[in-house]
Scaffold this motif. Structure first.
Motif, PDB file in Angstrom:
ATOM      1  N   LEU A   1      -0.694  -0.844   4.351  1.00  0.00           N
ATOM      2  CA  LEU A   1       0.765  -0.894   4.332  1.00  0.00           C
ATOM      3  C   LEU A   1       1.396   0.471   4.578  1.00  0.00           C
ATOM      4  O   LEU A   1       2.544   0.557   5.021  1.00  0.00           O
ATOM      5  CB  LEU A   1       1.247  -1.462   2.998  1.00  0.00           C
ATOM      6  CG  LEU A   1       1.070  -2.971   2.875  1.00  0.00           C
ATOM      7  CD1 LEU A   1       1.183  -3.415   1.448  1.00  0.00           C
ATOM      8  CD2 LEU A   1       2.100  -3.688   3.730  1.00  0.00           C
ATOM      9  N   LEU A   2       0.623   1.526   4.293  1.00  0.00           N
ATOM     10  CA  LEU A   2       1.148   2.874   4.540  1.00  0.00           C
ATOM     11  C   LEU A   2       1.543   3.031   5.991  1.00  0.00           C
ATOM     12  O   LEU A   2       2.488   3.746   6.321  1.00  0.00           O
ATOM     13  CB  LEU A   2       0.076   3.913   4.210  1.00  0.00           C
ATOM     14  CG  LEU A   2      -0.163   4.221   2.756  1.00  0.00           C
ATOM     15  CD1 LEU A   2      -1.283   5.231   2.631  1.00  0.00           C
ATOM     16  CD2 LEU A   2       1.096   4.758   2.130  1.00  0.00           C
TER      17      LEU A   2
ATOM     18  N   ALA B   1       5.025   1.394  -0.598  1.00  0.00           N
ATOM     19  CA  ALA B   1       3.794   0.801  -0.068  1.00  0.00           C
ATOM     20  C   ALA B   1       2.879   0.372  -1.212  1.00  0.00           C
ATOM     21  O   ALA B   1       2.262  -0.701  -1.159  1.00  0.00           O
ATOM     22  CB  ALA B   1       3.076   1.796   0.835  1.00  0.00           C
ATOM     23  N   GLY B   2       2.811   1.206  -2.262  1.00  0.00           N
ATOM     24  CA  GLY B   2       1.957   0.868  -3.397  1.00  0.00           C
ATOM     25  C   GLY B   2       2.417  -0.398  -4.098  1.00  0.00           C
ATOM     26  O   GLY B   2       1.608  -1.259  -4.461  1.00  0.00           O
TER      27      GLY B   2
ATOM     28  N   LEU C   1      -3.879   3.959  -7.403  1.00  0.00           N
ATOM     29  CA  LEU C   1      -3.520   3.562  -6.041  1.00  0.00           C
ATOM     30  C   LEU C   1      -3.021   4.739  -5.214  1.00  0.00           C
ATOM     31  O   LEU C   1      -3.253   4.804  -4.008  1.00  0.00           O
ATOM     32  CB  LEU C   1      -2.415   2.517  -6.147  1.00  0.00           C
ATOM     33  CG  LEU C   1      -2.290   1.504  -5.063  1.00  0.00           C
ATOM     34  CD1 LEU C   1      -3.612   0.816  -4.875  1.00  0.00           C
ATOM     35  CD2 LEU C   1      -1.243   0.483  -5.455  1.00  0.00           C
ATOM     36  N   GLY C   2      -2.355   5.670  -5.901  1.00  0.00           N
ATOM     37  CA  GLY C   2      -1.741   6.793  -5.198  1.00  0.00           C
ATOM     38  C   GLY C   2      -2.704   7.687  -4.456  1.00  0.00           C
ATOM     39  O   GLY C   2      -2.268   8.439  -3.593  1.00  0.00           O
ATOM     40  N   VAL C   3      -4.004   7.634  -4.742  1.00  0.00           N
ATOM     41  CA  VAL C   3      -4.909   8.583  -4.080  1.00  0.00           C
ATOM     42  C   VAL C   3      -4.936   8.393  -2.572  1.00  0.00           C
ATOM     43  O   VAL C   3      -5.317   9.302  -1.852  1.00  0.00           O
ATOM     44  CB  VAL C   3      -6.352   8.511  -4.638  1.00  0.00           C
ATOM     45  CG1 VAL C   3      -6.380   8.902  -6.082  1.00  0.00           C
ATOM     46  CG2 VAL C   3      -6.950   7.165  -4.416  1.00  0.00           C
ATOM     47  N   VAL C   4      -4.508   7.228  -2.069  1.00  0.00           N
ATOM     48  CA  VAL C   4      -4.395   7.107  -0.620  1.00  0.00           C
ATOM     49  C   VAL C   4      -2.986   7.464  -0.147  1.00  0.00           C
ATOM     50  O   VAL C   4      -2.686   7.378   1.034  1.00  0.00           O
ATOM     51  CB  VAL C   4      -4.797   5.709  -0.098  1.00  0.00           C
ATOM     52  CG1 VAL C   4      -6.266   5.465  -0.312  1.00  0.00           C
ATOM     53  CG2 VAL C   4      -3.973   4.623  -0.731  1.00  0.00           C
ATOM     54  N   GLY C   5      -2.107   7.845  -1.083  1.00  0.00           N
ATOM     55  CA  GLY C   5      -0.772   8.289  -0.697  1.00  0.00           C
ATOM     56  C   GLY C   5       0.315   7.310  -1.060  1.00  0.00           C
ATOM     57  O   GLY C   5       1.417   7.385  -0.531  1.00  0.00           O
ATOM     58  N   ALA C   6       0.029   6.374  -1.974  1.00  0.00           N
ATOM     59  CA  ALA C   6       0.990   5.323  -2.268  1.00  0.00           C
ATOM     60  C   ALA C   6       1.753   5.571  -3.562  1.00  0.00           C
ATOM     61  O   ALA C   6       2.075   4.644  -4.289  1.00  0.00           O
ATOM     62  CB  ALA C   6       0.294   3.965  -2.311  1.00  0.00           C
ATOM     63  N   GLY C   7       2.061   6.829  -3.873  1.00  0.00           N
ATOM     64  CA  GLY C   7       2.972   7.116  -4.971  1.00  0.00           C
ATOM     65  C   GLY C   7       2.367   7.088  -6.360  1.00  0.00           C
ATOM     66  O   GLY C   7       1.201   6.748  -6.549  1.00  0.00           O
ATOM     67  N   GLY C   8       3.185   7.484  -7.337  1.00  0.00           N
ATOM     68  CA  GLY C   8       2.783   7.439  -8.730  1.00  0.00           C
ATOM     69  C   GLY C   8       1.830   8.558  -9.127  1.00  0.00           C
ATOM     70  O   GLY C   8       1.692   9.564  -8.435  1.00  0.00           O
ATOM     71  N   LEU C   9       1.166   8.365 -10.276  1.00  0.00           N
ATOM     72  CA  LEU C   9       0.274   9.398 -10.809  1.00  0.00           C
ATOM     73  C   LEU C   9      -0.889   9.690  -9.878  1.00  0.00           C
ATOM     74  O   LEU C   9      -1.331  10.831  -9.769  1.00  0.00           O
ATOM     75  CB  LEU C   9      -0.267   8.943 -12.163  1.00  0.00           C
ATOM     76  CG  LEU C   9       0.719   8.985 -13.324  1.00  0.00           C
ATOM     77  CD1 LEU C   9       0.117   8.324 -14.545  1.00  0.00           C
ATOM     78  CD2 LEU C   9       1.090  10.414 -13.635  1.00  0.00           C
TER      79      LEU C   9
END
Lengths: 278, 278
Positions: free
Chosen positions: B144-145, B154-155, B227-235
């Motif tokens: 989705l990114l 996206a996340g 989830l954010g480790v691929v760039g989808a926000g959050g912690l």
């Protein structure tokens, strides 16, 4: 004579006010989260995004089916399975002793009544270690190990081994304590050593459940090892990430199909194995 | 039984019952298969243990862990961390809510009530649910990114996609297992199907729908955190960012925030279950 008007059903929903207030509360909570998550569905329809998406999705059909590429996908799919299997095998090596150390059944001092303070503290310490191991997600361990040992399968195996040893250790302990304890305590009371009591009482009693839980976790590990690839820990995920970065829709589509098939296969094999044991 | 005559002669058969032997043979086959799989995995991965246990990587690991023990407590950074935690929470809440709505919409054609002609859409909708479910959140996020851009939006959608597949299937099962008498009573009176669902089936499955959704929300908070480790926000995005730059102090604070968030949610859901069970 009863009053007929009192018996007639109410014309309006009797719970109307309650429902309305719940709905309003939900809306009030919802609006800040829409802000916090940058919820802007219209970004999909900006001409630039639309063009990129259309090209990427358009590339999905047909999936890339060259022999060379397919062998690569098959090799990476196997590596995904292998990372999960090796990880679980290592996790088992850590989890089994930790579970034995944490279970209260094999405590000799607790046979007459209460456990002594020192063994009690030791068991709580092992439990804390297990909680710590499983409270950090495998993806985070993988991020750490990729920086220590470099890109590749080793980081994935270590990440799965650590997280799953925490999970397996805890659940093994729970399974051991939930079964029928009669034979084990009889053995211990009659002077058997703790290992003897485990091998002749506790293990045969719970072997089926322990095995089927381990197989179930293996299936979960396959799913997570595919995901670990996205941070560089090898397997199908790593290749998928590369293809996504290059917007190569046909490669991504082949790998997604391979991934779905792999998960389905693991599901099936694990179900069959568990049925055989039951 | 041919052994009957043997037992009368005093020499008891020293073989275990055939059923027992069969079970043992089957267990041996399963064990051999598993052992082969494990051996093949370790052999084919050629793991870099030498690299992992080398002085340099051990040094790096201890340095990492040492730095992880001194989390950053800078005020501006902590403020950013609090915002990212709220973002994670919002992502999980909104994602779960969207998934519950989407899952319900998909569950209707996917379920079949006895006595009603099943919808033509049943097979394709079930396939859609299976695909949604078998692709993990992280893969959805990476996909989705491409069309939604970096960030929590996206996340949120990724969580919604995967969870819609999971919840849709659970909801469809709940709808299929609901008692059919109320629905039948309305249907014979000529009430149209939409209203039959709203007034007969939905009130019966609503408690199940709510508890499944809450359970998935709990899962999704864990998922949203990484989830954010691929760039989808959050912690997760903060964690990947700081780890990438080897800011271990900041990474350590992010990890602590993740663990606090997850344990807070665990505690809340434990409390809710206790209250509901009473």
């Amino acid at each position: 004579m009863t009053n007929l008007a009192a018996l007639a059903p109410p014309r309006r929903d009797p719970a109307f006010h309650e429902r309305l207030s719940w709905a309003l509360l939900a809306l009030v909570l919802l609006i800040p989260s829409l802000y916090a998550t940058d919820f802007k569905p219209w970004v999909f329809f900006t001409p630039e995004n639309l063009r990129v998406t259309a090209r990427f999705i358009g590339d999905f059909f047909p999936p890339k089916l060259e022999v060379e590429f397919l062998t690569m996908v098959a090799r990476e799919a196997w590596r995904t399975v292998a990372i999960a299997t090796a990880g679980i095998a290592l996790a088992l090596v850590f989890a089994a002793p930790l579970a034995l150390a944490s279970t209260a059944i094999l405590s000799v001092s607790s046979l007459p009544g209460r456990m002594h303070a020192i063994p009690f503290a030791a068991r709580q310490a092992v439990r804390l270690l297990l909680i710590f191991l499983r409270s950090i997600p495998e993806l985070v361990w993988a991020l750490v190990f990729v920086r220590v040992v470099g890109l590749g399968a080793t980081a994935g195996v270590l990440a799965i081994a650590l997280t799953y040893s925490g999970m397996l250790g805890k659940v093994y302990g729970d399974i051991l304590e939930s079964g029928n304890l009669h034979s084990t305590t009889s053995l211990l009371r009659n002077g058997a050593s703790r290992l003897q009591a485990f091998f002749y009482g506790l293990l045969p009693e719970n072997a089926g459940e322990l095995t089927s839980y381990t197989i179930y976790r293996w299936e979960c590990a396959i799913r997570s090892s595919a995901v670990l690839g996205f941070v560089g820990a090898g397997g199908l995920g790593q290749q998928m990430e590369l293809s996504m970065k290059m917007f190569n829709g046909s490669e991504v589509s082949t790998m997604l199909i391979a991934f779905v098939l792999l998960v389905w296969l693991a599901d099936h094999v694990s179900l069959q194995l568990r049925k055989m044991i039951a | 039984m041919s052994t009957a005559s043997a037992t009368t002669l005093g020499h008891l058969p020293n073989r275990a019952p055939a059923q027992f032997l069969r079970a043992r043979r089957r267990a041996a086959v399963v064990l051999i298969v598993i052992a082969t799989l494990i051996a093949a995995s370790f052999w084919s991965l050629n793991l870099q243990w030498a690299n992992f246990f080398s002085a340099s990587s051990m040094g790096r690991m201890t340095k990492f862990l040492g730095e992880l023990l001194t989390p950053s407590r800078e005020a501006t950074f902590l403020a950013k961390l609090a915002i990212a935690s709220l973002e994670t929470l919002a992502m999980s809440a909104l994602g779960t809510m969207l998934a519950a709505l989407g899952g319900l919409v998909l569950a209707l054609p996917a379920s079949q009530s006895p006595g009603v002609e099943s919808s033509l859409a049943r097979a394709p909708v079930r396939l859609i649910l299976n695909v949604l479910r078998s692709i993990p959140e992280l893969v959805w996020a990476a996909l989705l990114l491409i069309s939604a851009g970096l960030g929590p939006f996206a996340g949120t959608l990724a969580l919604a996609m995967h969870t819609a597949g999971v919840l849709g299937r659970l909801f469809a099962e709940a709808i299929e297992n609901a008692p059919t008498a109320p629905a039948f009573a309305l249907r014979v009176q000529g009430v149209p199907p939409g209203r039959v669902f709203l007034y007969a089936t939905l009130p019966q499955v609503l408690p199940q729908i709510i508890s499944y959704s809450l359970y998935r929300w709990e899962n999704n908070i864990r998922a949203a955190a990484v989830l954010g480790v691929v760039g989808a926000g959050g912690l997760g995005q903060m964690l990947a960012f700081h780890m990438g730059l080897f800011h271990m102090k900041e990474a350590s604070s992010v990890l602590i925030a993740m663990m606090l968030l997850v344990s807070l949610v665990d505690f809340l859901s434990y409390l809710t279950r206790r209250l509901m069970a009473r």
